[in-house]
Design an enzyme around this catalytic site. Structure first.
Site, PDB file in Angstrom:
ATOM      1  N   GLN A  68      -4.833  -1.197   9.712  1.00 48.55           N
ATOM      2  CA  GLN A  68      -4.752  -2.459   9.107  1.00 48.55           C
ATOM      3  C   GLN A  68      -5.341  -3.472  10.209  1.00 48.55           C
ATOM      4  O   GLN A  68      -4.973  -3.305  11.081  1.00 48.55           O
ATOM      5  CB  GLN A  68      -3.204  -2.897   8.632  1.00 48.55           C
ATOM      6  N   LYS A  72       0.739  -1.113  -0.239  1.00 45.49           N
ATOM      7  CA  LYS A  72      -0.016   0.066   0.111  1.00 45.49           C
ATOM      8  C   LYS A  72       0.848   1.427   0.083  1.00 45.49           C
ATOM      9  O   LYS A  72       0.639   2.202  -0.504  1.00 45.49           O
ATOM     10  CB  LYS A  72      -0.819  -0.020   1.200  1.00 45.49           C
ATOM     11  N   ASP A 125     -11.110   3.319   4.133  1.00 43.86           N
ATOM     12  CA  ASP A 125     -11.533   1.858   3.966  1.00 43.86           C
ATOM     13  C   ASP A 125     -13.103   1.829   4.086  1.00 43.86           C
ATOM     14  O   ASP A 125     -13.476   0.655   3.622  1.00 43.86           O
ATOM     15  CB  ASP A 125     -11.218   1.075   5.319  1.00 43.86           C
TER      16      ASP A 125
END
Ligand code: GUN
Length: 295
Positions: free
Chosen positions: A98, A54, A121
């Protein structure tokens, strides 16, 4: 006949190119550089790989990474404090924590602490609620990628039978909402579904987000169906090496009309959509119109 392979790597590269162009325009015209904070707690090996990929993709798109690697022993309070700091930092337009998090940390509490405007997200209840209500929202990246891949096969999903296997907040539920927004007829199947193979056989579009290696077999598939495989499962391969397989068995390509490969299908789209979401969040925060990059 074998299924058409949907080239997620290529489609993701196209999207990343569009994001990169828009980021360059934003710098040239406004002097702004979108920033993404990626927070990793602990040393989950799979998460470490994802986070590294990422951050690399963020830099390649001309955006600024703000990486935070915290020890596995980090307290919930300390993580919430970091989230508050990132919420307040104008250089940070997107925040990604995460998952999974170590057991001493309540992931829902952390997700709820993220500013919904920076929630790239799309996991915050405000964004999940907006998606369910048909309002503009930051939408989870993997589901967005799935829809973009399905739409490479079907210009319109309206009226198609879509079956989603899996009901997680990360993939199953949001991908079902997006399919509904595309006017598909949507069924969400899960571990308690009775006669899963016959439910799947109804699907013109089947999204497998189960997390069980090669569970979906060829006799679960309606001939010609489009199959989107979200699985990333590590299994023992030859010579003691690990191999990555999806939730869909290779034999499915003998029946399906189109199929996403693993790796090289949904995975690359997730990162490309994360970049698109970060750009979108930056535009919203600066009062600029949403970029027209197809997501
Ligand atoms: N873990 C597995 N998938 C994801 C994702 O899309 N976002 C985050 N934050 N964690 C994940």
């Amino acid at each position: 006949m074998t299924a058409r392979i949907i080239d997620g790597k290529h489609i993701a590269a196209e999207l990343r190119g569009k994001v990169t162009d828009a980021v360059h325009r934003m710098l040239r015209d406004r002097g702004l550089v979108p920033g993404l904070a990626v927070v990793l707690v602990g040393q989950n090996p799979a998460s470490e790989v994802y986070v590294r990929n990422k951050s690399k993709a963020v830099t390649e798109a001309g955006m600024r990474p703000h990486d935070h690697h915290l020890p596995a022993s980090t307290s919930e309070a300390a993580l919430l404090e970091l989230v508050a700091k990132l919420n307040a930092d104008p250089a940070v337009n997107g925040i990604l924590v995460q998952l999974p998090l170590p057991e001493q940390i309540d992931a829902q509490k952390v997700i709820a602490a993220i500013d919904p405007a920076k929630d790239v997200d799309g996991f915050h209840p405000v964004n999940a609620g907006k998606l369910a209500s048909g309002l503009p929202a930051l939408v989870p990246c993997t589901p967005l990628g799935c829809i973009m891949l399905a739409k490479k096969v079907h210009a319109s999903l309206a009226g198609l039978e879509a079956v989603v296997i899996g009901r997680s907040n990360i993939v199953g539920k949001p991908v079902a909402q997006l399919l509904l927004a595309e006017n598909a007829t949507v069924t969400i199947a899960h571990s308690k579904t009775v006669d899963l193979p016959s439910v799947c056989r109804r699907a013109d579009v089947l999204v497998a987000a189960i997390g069980k290696p090669e569970m979906v077999r060829r006799d679960w598939i309606k001939p010609g169906a489009t199959v989107i495989d979200v699985g990333i499962n590590r299994v023992a391969g030859e010579g003691g090496k690990t191999r990555i397989v999806g939730d869909v068995a290779a034999e499915v390509s003998q029946v399906a009309g189109a199929l996403t490969p693993v790796p090289g299908g949904v995975g690359p789209m997730t990162i490309a959509c994360l970049l698109a979401n970060t750009l979108r969040a930056a535009c919203m925060q600066h009062g600029l119109p949403a970029p027209n990059i197809g997501s």
